[in-house]
Design a protein around this motif. Structure first.
Motif, PDB file in Angstrom:
ATOM      1  N   ALA A   7      12.719 -10.323  -2.830  1.00 55.54           N
ATOM      2  CA  ALA A   7      11.520 -10.680  -2.040  1.00 55.54           C
ATOM      3  C   ALA A   7      11.092 -12.119  -2.327  1.00 55.54           C
ATOM      4  O   ALA A   7      10.989 -12.532  -3.474  1.00 55.54           O
ATOM      5  CB  ALA A   7      10.384  -9.719  -2.374  1.00 55.54           C
ATOM      6  N   GLY A  10      -0.656  -7.711   0.030  1.00 53.06           N
ATOM      7  CA  GLY A  10       0.733  -8.162   0.070  1.00 53.06           C
ATOM      8  C   GLY A  10       0.900  -9.554   0.656  1.00 53.06           C
ATOM      9  O   GLY A  10       2.011 -10.035   0.846  1.00 53.06           O
ATOM     10  N   ASP A  29       1.600 -13.022   4.832  1.00 56.32           N
ATOM     11  CA  ASP A  29       3.022 -12.815   4.485  1.00 56.32           C
ATOM     12  C   ASP A  29       3.562 -13.928   3.590  1.00 56.32           C
ATOM     13  O   ASP A  29       4.668 -14.437   3.808  1.00 56.32           O
ATOM     14  CB  ASP A  29       3.885 -12.723   5.755  1.00 56.32           C
ATOM     15  N   GLU A  80       8.812   3.659   7.320  1.00 47.12           N
ATOM     16  CA  GLU A  80       8.993   3.119   8.672  1.00 47.12           C
ATOM     17  C   GLU A  80       7.727   3.392   9.489  1.00 47.12           C
ATOM     18  O   GLU A  80       7.130   2.493  10.080  1.00 47.12           O
ATOM     19  CB  GLU A  80      10.206   3.814   9.310  1.00 47.12           C
ATOM     20  N   ASP A 103       4.594   1.498   8.153  1.00 46.17           N
ATOM     21  CA  ASP A 103       4.715   0.048   8.036  1.00 46.17           C
ATOM     22  C   ASP A 103       4.392  -0.431   6.613  1.00 46.17           C
ATOM     23  O   ASP A 103       3.515  -1.260   6.399  1.00 46.17           O
ATOM     24  CB  ASP A 103       3.774  -0.627   9.051  1.00 46.17           C
ATOM     25  N   VAL A 104       5.121   0.137   5.637  1.00 46.20           N
ATOM     26  CA  VAL A 104       4.896  -0.215   4.228  1.00 46.20           C
ATOM     27  C   VAL A 104       5.689  -1.479   3.885  1.00 46.20           C
ATOM     28  O   VAL A 104       6.832  -1.632   4.295  1.00 46.20           O
ATOM     29  CB  VAL A 104       5.343   0.944   3.291  1.00 46.20           C
ATOM     30  N   HIS A 105       5.051  -2.401   3.157  1.00 39.52           N
ATOM     31  CA  HIS A 105       5.722  -3.642   2.730  1.00 39.52           C
ATOM     32  C   HIS A 105       5.682  -3.765   1.215  1.00 39.52           C
ATOM     33  O   HIS A 105       4.646  -3.524   0.631  1.00 39.52           O
ATOM     34  CB  HIS A 105       5.024  -4.870   3.313  1.00 39.52           C
ATOM     35  N   PRO A 106       6.723  -4.221   0.534  1.00 42.49           N
ATOM     36  CA  PRO A 106       8.056  -4.390   1.109  1.00 42.49           C
ATOM     37  C   PRO A 106       8.649  -3.017   1.396  1.00 42.49           C
ATOM     38  O   PRO A 106       8.279  -2.030   0.769  1.00 42.49           O
ATOM     39  CB  PRO A 106       8.832  -5.096  -0.015  1.00 42.49           C
ATOM     40  N   ARG A 107       9.592  -2.936   2.345  1.00 40.97           N
ATOM     41  CA  ARG A 107      10.139  -1.636   2.742  1.00 40.97           C
ATOM     42  C   ARG A 107      11.219  -1.191   1.754  1.00 40.97           C
ATOM     43  O   ARG A 107      12.357  -0.960   2.116  1.00 40.97           O
ATOM     44  CB  ARG A 107      10.697  -1.729   4.165  1.00 40.97           C
ATOM     45  N   ARG A 108      10.828  -1.129   0.472  1.00 44.40           N
ATOM     46  CA  ARG A 108      11.790  -0.819  -0.588  1.00 44.40           C
ATOM     47  C   ARG A 108      11.392   0.501  -1.248  1.00 44.40           C
ATOM     48  O   ARG A 108      10.438   0.544  -2.023  1.00 44.40           O
ATOM     49  CB  ARG A 108      11.791  -1.943  -1.635  1.00 44.40           C
ATOM     50  N   MET A 137       3.521  -2.471  -6.109  1.00 48.77           N
ATOM     51  CA  MET A 137       3.118  -2.695  -4.716  1.00 48.77           C
ATOM     52  C   MET A 137       1.663  -3.183  -4.705  1.00 48.77           C
ATOM     53  O   MET A 137       0.922  -2.992  -5.657  1.00 48.77           O
ATOM     54  CB  MET A 137       3.206  -1.389  -3.912  1.00 48.77           C
ATOM     55  N   ASN A 169      -0.640  -0.961   0.067  1.00 48.38           N
ATOM     56  CA  ASN A 169       0.661  -0.296   0.191  1.00 48.38           C
ATOM     57  C   ASN A 169       0.791   0.866  -0.790  1.00 48.38           C
ATOM     58  O   ASN A 169       1.438   1.864  -0.490  1.00 48.38           O
ATOM     59  CB  ASN A 169       1.787  -1.320   0.026  1.00 48.38           C
TER      60      ASN A 169
END
Length: 499
Positions: free
Chosen positions: A17, A40, A216, A383, A386-391, A399, A403
């Motif tokens: 990231a 985030g 972002d 998905e 819409d969670v960030h990061p999508r890990r 997080m 998130n």
């Protein structure tokens, strides 16, 4: 006035990231400067670089026109004269307030700690902060608001000329918040520079001179607070317009079927004679001031605390015997706690494990847990939400707040519970994540679930609930139905004890 802080082309990467991308802006000496952005966006990471928490980064930090690179937090406090007041206050509960404020920097006399001087110095600071407690008091007796004030006292004790506050009012009452704002105004008069991070936009307009917006991990703009409005700030933060106030987007699917009936429930000193009903497909709001007993009622229904009287009926059947959280879960009740850091998730577990922890039986193949099934479930919710990061392999504790909250929601959405209790679901969560959480709540009731939402934010309770129960000092003091009944003044009046 010169520049107190200058960031020049700051970049920070974590494995997988790129968190900060070429951030450049400056903060004037003696101003209150807001740092805004969604969860985030990179606000905390940037502050951690400034305060010597992260020492590996690209770019330059300058304080009062001199380039600095701190080795650690202590280096920043002693040599940079900069302090950070964290969102989660770190305290040693077995020590006094004074010992906590001066921890590691105690005044000495002949090689020993000079307790008399310590208490004198700390009490002087506490008086400035209008605190009700003293240096000699044990920290274990403080409220969460008191602990936040202790953290601010710690920054003042170091005579820092730059102080950053990360969500300082998240656990403060209105009175404590007002006292804090007066302190910030005094600091400003004394020439101290304050960096202020908050999701409460009304606070920004009350206290801040300028605001820098990150999105972002990128710098968007710095603007004068008096030249903008709430909508303008939100648009800059999110990159689109978001209805900031909670509002229902779909008609309510509430039916007349009662799924939970609470009758004259008592919980010792915390609350007495609490009665209400929850209907299928309903979002029931609980409002009250700090200390009204709302959280305690919910913990008792969920079996985390013992009841001392009264009854709970689920789907028409009385709950009997030794009621606990395991039985509540089996019976179809879930609780999203207010304190997500200590009660909401397992801090050493990955997102995948935290999402699946309450529904393990779903992922069994024979007697073994099927990791692939768990991962697929987590991916589906990441998905959708819409969670960030999508890990899904990240540790949940790494997080951002919003998130983390989504991970906890995914955990309960993965189970087959019919009733979900949300205790302060959007505390410390940014505007866009709030909108997302409200959307998920509406989706849950459409699927036939019933929700109880405990919140201290009046616009939130009014916007999302079909009915509101108002509590005051351990009692139910009123109930209002959506529509004509909803009136801010009436609700606040009931919360204060009016009728």
């Amino acid at each position: 006035m010169g520049k107190a802080v200058e960031f020049i082309k700051i970049n920070k990467r974590f494995p997988g990231a790129h968190v900060l991308k070429d951030i450049s802006f400056s903060v004037e000496e003696g101003e209150v400067h807001a740092l805004l952005g969604e969860n985030g966006a990179g606000k905390s990471t940037l502050l951690n670089i400034l305060h010597g928490v992260y020492t590996e980064y690209e770019g330059t930090v300058r304080l009062h026109d001199k380039e600095v690179r701190f080795k650690n937090v202590n280096d920043a406090i002693v040599n940079g004269k900069i302090s950070k007041v964290h969102q989660e206050t770190l305290v040693v509960k077995d020590l006094t307030v004074g010992q906590n404020v001066t921890l590691g920097y105690e005044p000495k006399k002949g090689g020993f700690v000079d307790f008399a001087k310590m208490d004198r110095d700390v009490n002087e600071i506490l008086a400035k902060l209008h605190c009700k407690f003293k240096s000699e008091d044990m920290v274990s007796t403080l409220t969460s608001g008191g602990m936040q004030m202790l953290a601010i006292a710690r920054a003042l004790y170091h005579h820092s000329d730059i102080i950053s506050l990360d969500e300082p009012t998240a656990s403060l009452t209105m009175k404590e918040t007002e006292a804090l704002f007066n302190v910030i105004r005094d600091l400003k008069k004394a020439g101290v520079t304050v960096l202020y991070v908050s999701h409460h936009l009304e606070e920004i307009f009350q206290i801040c001179d300028r605001a820098t917006i990150l999105r972002d991990g990128e710098f968007i703009e710095t603007l004068n607070v008096k030249d903008t409005n709430r909508e303008g700030l939100i648009h800059s933060m999110v990159g689109r317009s978001v209805a900031a106030v909670a509002s229902r987007l779909k008609p309510s699917p509430m039916t007349s079927e009662v799924v939970l009936k609470v009758d004259r429930l008592c919980g010792g000193k915390n609350f007495q004679d609490v009665s209400f009903e929850l209907h299928k497909g309903e979002i029931l709001g609980f409002f009250g001031l700090v200390g009204a007993g709302r959280t305690e009622v919910m913990r008792t229904i969920f079996g985390a605390d013992k009841k001392t009287g009264g009854e709970v009926c689920l789907n028409g059947r009385k709950v009997s015997g030794h009621w606990n959280t395991t039985k509540a879960l089996k019976a179809g009740i879930g609780l999203v706690p207010e304190d997500r850091k200590t009660q909401g998730f397992l801090s050493l577990s990955s997102n995948t494990d935290n999402v699946s922890i309450s529904s393990l039986e779903k992922y069994m193949t024979g007697v073994f847990v099927d990791e692939k099934k768990k991962e697929k479930n987590a991916e589906h919710f990441f998905e959708e939400m819409d969670v960030h990061p999508r890990r899904i392999d990240y540790l949940t504790k790494n997080m951002s707040g919003g998130n983390q909250q989504k991970v906890i929601l995914a955990r309960w959405m993965s189970t087959d519970v019919d009733i979900i209790i949300f205790d302060e679901p959007t505390k410390g969560v940014d505007v866009a994540a709030k909108a997302e959480i409200y959307r998920l709540m509406e989706e849950m009731v459409e699927q036939g679930k019933s929700l109880i939402v405990v919140s201290s934010e009046l616009p939130e309770v009014m916007g999302i609930s079909d009915r509101i129960i108002i509590m005051c000092e351990g009692h139910v003091n009123g109930e209002l139905k959506r529509g004509a009944d909803y009136d801010e003044d009436a609700i606040l009046n009931l919360a204060i004890g009016g009728n």
